[in-house]
Design a protein around this motif. Structure first.
Motif, short mmCIF file in Angstrom:
data_model
loop_
_atom_site.label_atom_id
_atom_site.label_comp_id
_atom_site.label_asym_id
_atom_site.label_seq_id
_atom_site.Cartn_x
_atom_site.Cartn_y
_atom_site.Cartn_z
N UNK B 121 56.26 14.35 -13.54
CA UNK B 121 56.82 15.38 -14.41
C UNK B 121 57.57 16.33 -13.48
N UNK B 122 58.85 16.57 -13.75
CA UNK B 122 59.68 17.40 -12.88
C UNK B 122 59.58 16.92 -11.43
N UNK B 123 59.63 15.62 -11.24
CA UNK B 123 59.61 15.01 -9.90
C UNK B 123 58.32 15.24 -9.11
N UNK B 137 52.06 -9.36 -15.06
CA UNK B 137 53.38 -9.01 -15.61
C UNK B 137 53.21 -8.36 -16.98
N UNK B 138 52.29 -8.90 -17.79
CA UNK B 138 52.03 -8.33 -19.11
C UNK B 138 51.35 -6.96 -18.98
N UNK B 139 50.44 -6.83 -18.02
CA UNK B 139 49.83 -5.52 -17.74
C UNK B 139 50.92 -4.49 -17.45
N UNK B 140 51.90 -4.93 -16.65
CA UNK B 140 52.99 -4.03 -16.28
C UNK B 140 53.85 -3.64 -17.47
N UNK B 141 54.05 -4.59 -18.38
CA UNK B 141 54.83 -4.30 -19.60
C UNK B 141 54.14 -3.21 -20.43
N UNK B 142 52.82 -3.29 -20.53
CA UNK B 142 52.07 -2.29 -21.29
C UNK B 142 52.16 -0.92 -20.63
N UNK B 143 51.97 -0.88 -19.30
CA UNK B 143 52.02 0.39 -18.58
C UNK B 143 53.38 1.06 -18.78
N UNK B 144 54.45 0.28 -18.64
CA UNK B 144 55.80 0.81 -18.79
C UNK B 144 56.05 1.29 -20.22
N UNK B 145 55.63 0.47 -21.19
CA UNK B 145 55.81 0.83 -22.59
C UNK B 145 55.11 2.16 -22.91
N UNK B 146 53.92 2.34 -22.34
CA UNK B 146 53.13 3.55 -22.59
C UNK B 146 53.86 4.78 -22.05
N UNK B 147 54.40 4.68 -20.85
CA UNK B 147 55.07 5.83 -20.25
C UNK B 147 56.41 6.11 -20.94
N UNK B 148 57.11 5.05 -21.34
CA UNK B 148 58.39 5.24 -22.04
C UNK B 148 58.18 5.88 -23.41
N UNK B 149 57.16 5.41 -24.12
CA UNK B 149 56.90 5.93 -25.47
C UNK B 149 56.50 7.40 -25.48
N UNK B 150 56.00 7.86 -24.33
CA UNK B 150 55.53 9.25 -24.26
C UNK B 150 56.45 10.15 -23.43
N UNK B 151 57.63 9.60 -23.10
CA UNK B 151 58.63 10.43 -22.41
C UNK B 151 58.39 10.63 -20.93
N UNK B 152 57.55 9.80 -20.33
CA UNK B 152 57.30 9.94 -18.89
C UNK B 152 58.08 8.93 -18.05
N UNK B 153 58.99 8.20 -18.72
CA UNK B 153 59.82 7.24 -17.98
C UNK B 153 61.16 7.11 -18.65
#
Lengths: 153, 153, 153, 153
Positions: B121-123, B137-153
């Protein structure tokens, strides 16, 4: 002939029962309900705690740390749940025994501090809850309130 | 008027000072939103995983194990989150480096398997997420989806 | 004029908001000042100790071992700091409780020996100090002197 | 008579030297100078690192974490110093061997990543330095600069 059939059917049903050999389980839905009840009680008392829940195998299924809770409670909540699960009893029982003179029990790998409770269903252990964050008596109040509110006590 | 301006400048400078001496935090509310997003993604894919979230100090704030997830993922999810937090980078970076020949990195106390991501957050790092249960790879997809959906990525 | 006031109020509210979502930190400069004060006190008493300081996340930021200090103090100083941080209190409180009969507390993963103190700023924990090397009462004197000399007590 | 006295004095001093059986040591003053040199180099390059120094017994004498350094470097800096001390060589030597095909070395309890250097005085090991925080090549540059600036290389 009738007798033979009856015996056969009876045998099969007994066999099926014996073969099934299942155990009741604590799934994430139940664990979430218990944790929600614990958190609700904690909030109502303005207490900050870590809530830790183990399943029927003694493995962690859910952990939540409320804001402001002391960091040491992350480990303590899990250790209380572990002791309650492994010995199928409240951690307070061990606390009372040691306070009452059974100091030798401190040589066992247990956490003898109130706040850990086993979770039973049909007299079978299906998991445990460990609470840490306030005084151990208060931790115990939360653990008990959580199990009572969800019908496990 | 001068007085107000002075106060304003003072406020800003106090703010800047406070900012320099503080760090943004990851509280239980934010962690719950991230975990909900991760769980939603996992359910949508019919994947079972453990979701683990650490705070700005690298301390566990939330863990959830979805029904049916392999028990080993309880520890792996936390270790991935630990590595992502401690080195401020995706665990996939270490996985790729080792796969690419940097075998000496296996002598470091890291978990070099995709599924762990730092949360910024703010670098500034404010925590991390670790997912384990399906393929890395699927674990990574979930982690990324979670951060994107919540505005952290 | 109205605009300036609005801006001012906005600044303050942003400041408040930022404050709620952030926590004060213990940087190396502050840690060095605290360690210098601890060392000065130790030298003035001709005591040799290890000085250990953790930050707001409970992570080691500084360690110094004065010449002649027993080697065991390297770990003990860190463990005292860990306990003081994780439970937001002086390790002497645990020492006194156990001495006073609360023997069951020895089953917790704590280091219940005087010489560890939490460091607070604006009522928020920003780290801890752990001293080990002389008697635990003397270790405690150094820890307290260090925090008092630097305005943290 | 003079000759006899001279011989006697000489004998005593030789005897003392042989009997003394001392080893050169790395005290806190020397460790501080080395750490200061490391920190100066890091600052000049705008790098953030953990500086860890072990003494002639392989025991931690000093650790400093510069602001903003990844938390994982606290442990890695100590592990690099441990490997450099225990095997009296740069950790880069092990890194290069493993990269060069000696993958079996990863089964040893070593940290085979550049940034750890032994510290010698009169060809005797008196300690080691471990740096972690930037790339391992940059960590190595800091370690080397610190030992060169203080006359240990």
């Amino acid at each position: 002939m009738k007798h033979i059939l009856t015996t056969l059917i009876l045998s099969i049903s007994i066999f099926s029962f014996a073969h099934a050999q299942t155990q009741p389980i604590l799934n994430l839905e139940k664990a979430t309900k218990i944790a929600d009840a614990a958190q609700e009680k904690a909030i109502s008392e303005s207490w900050n705690v870590v809530i830790s829940i183990l399943d029927q195998g003694g493995n962690l299924i859910l952990l939540r740390r409320m804001d402001g809770t002391q960091i040491g409670s992350i480990e303590i909540a899990q250790l209380k749940a572990k002791t309650a699960f492994e010995f199928k009893r409240s951690t307070k029982i061990f606390e009372d025994m040691i306070k009452g003179g059974a100091v030798h029990l401190t040589t066992m790998p247990i956490t003898a501090v109130e706040g850990g409770l086993p979770i039973f269903q049909d007299d079978v252990i299906i998991g445990s809850i460990g609470i840490s964050g306030v005084t151990s008596a208060q931790d115990g109040i939360i653990a008990e309130a959580a199990l009572k509110a969800t019908g496990f006590m």
